[in-house]
Motif scaffolding. Sequence first.
Motif, PDB file in Angstrom:
ATOM      1  N   VAL A 117       0.841  -1.204   0.000  1.00 57.10           N
ATOM      2  CA  VAL A 117       0.000   0.000   0.000  1.00 57.10           C
ATOM      3  C   VAL A 117       0.873   1.250   0.000  1.00 57.10           C
ATOM      4  N   HIS A 154       2.259   6.422  -6.963  1.00 56.09           N
ATOM      5  CA  HIS A 154       1.180   7.248  -7.514  1.00 56.09           C
ATOM      6  C   HIS A 154       1.532   8.735  -7.409  1.00 56.09           C
ATOM      7  N   ALA A 165      -0.312  -1.153  -8.073  1.00 49.39           N
ATOM      8  CA  ALA A 165      -1.758  -1.126  -7.827  1.00 49.39           C
ATOM      9  C   ALA A 165      -2.292  -2.526  -7.561  1.00 49.39           C
ATOM     10  N   LYS A 178     -11.717   3.502  -7.699  1.00 45.46           N
ATOM     11  CA  LYS A 178     -10.782   4.620  -7.589  1.00 45.46           C
ATOM     12  C   LYS A 178      -9.725   4.547  -8.688  1.00 45.46           C
ATOM     13  N   LEU A 179      -9.259   3.334  -8.978  1.00 48.35           N
ATOM     14  CA  LEU A 179      -8.231   3.162 -10.003  1.00 48.35           C
ATOM     15  C   LEU A 179      -8.780   3.501 -11.389  1.00 48.35           C
ATOM     16  N   THR A 203      -5.514  -1.952  -4.789  1.00 50.41           N
ATOM     17  CA  THR A 203      -6.117  -0.620  -4.857  1.00 50.41           C
ATOM     18  C   THR A 203      -7.593  -0.734  -5.227  1.00 50.41           C
ATOM     19  N   TYR A 233       2.489   1.673  -3.456  1.00 47.11           N
ATOM     20  CA  TYR A 233       1.555   2.249  -4.420  1.00 47.11           C
ATOM     21  C   TYR A 233       1.364   3.743  -4.171  1.00 47.11           C
TER      22      TYR A 233
END
Length: 410
Positions: free
Chosen positions: A48, A55, A90, A99-100, A95, A51
Amino acid sequence: MTSLADAVLPLIRTRSDLHSYSAAYSHGRDMHEAIDILEQAIPTTDPVEIYAVTHKALASSVRVIARADDSAGIIGDACRRLLELHPQAAAAARTPVGKLIDWMIKFQFDDDGVDYFELDPVAYASALGDAGMAAYRKSLAEVEATLGPRPSEGERLSSAHSHAWFTLDWNAQRLAVLDHDIDAIIRTHAKDRKVAAWLQDTAEAFEEIGEIDLAIDWAKQATDLDRGHQSLKAADYWCGLLEAHRPSEALDARLSVFRKWPSSSSAARVHKAAGKSWPDYRDEVVATLAASPRDAVLFALLTLKEPEFAWNLAHSLALDSDHTWSELVKAYEKVDPIATLPIHQRLVENELVEASAQHYRLAARRLAKMRKLSAGSEKSAEVNDLIADLREIHRRRPRLQQEFDRAGLP
């Protein structure tokens, strides 16, 4: 920020002016260092967190390149590294799919001034899953519905939504690959089948999904389409496929490419493919290349590694390429240094046709080489006389005299 973010993001972000090449290049190196740190942290860090940092780094990188002179391509390469890492991160972080998808649509279609990166939906298949991929396709359809009638291929570039149409077409291509849908791959990649690059794109898509026979067939179609540079590029791809998957057919393919596009490069590939059977093809290749003295000489020199043969070809074919002569004399000096002196002299005189410091410098270096080659021979005095003559002829060129002095010429 987390410790990983503290280590990575300051190297990505900057408020410095990046409109100069040197500043952009320096910051690009920092960005690659940041990505190295990020990649090295993957095995020991919570997915997490990986990512989240990836991001943020990607978002910052896109903002950086929008205001940078990235003529070296180093910042763009950093962005592409992050784009490759993003779907992997991801998936590992699980994820949230909604949202992705929202981010993928926004990244591709929102006008933020940077529209030269694509997302590959194939790479996101693991992160999205089947349901997520269906939702992503629905989102693409919703975008398309807002654009109005699809423009023709010829009108697309002038369309008010040209980038959106390009992005939708790119997604259609990649989704056809994801689906292993042969008909869809042909429809989305080959289009009207009138452009060799599109036919090669089709072949590459088939190779990606393991349909090698189809890949070879479409690569051959691209090769045969015309005699342009795209077909030539496709020809090399076609031959590469054969070498990897049907090696018994590779030599005939290389020969056909050479006969269509004879050059030192295509001849070199025939030479490599022929292996021990090369003598069977030597006469044909050499005779064909004679129409282009430069290619004939370069092939003999660089591929056959026969400087004496190359030297004879250069004279018999009246080679007129100074660059090729320059490469040839470097090799032939080891065979007969004195014989190269007339060629060196001609190259010096050709350099001095143009008045510039660079040309003077190159001429001076070549004259110094001539003195070295002729040392201890009866030609030594002739070389010194040549230098004296050139100094006199160009006595009103002070920079030339200066370069001659720097080279230690008499």
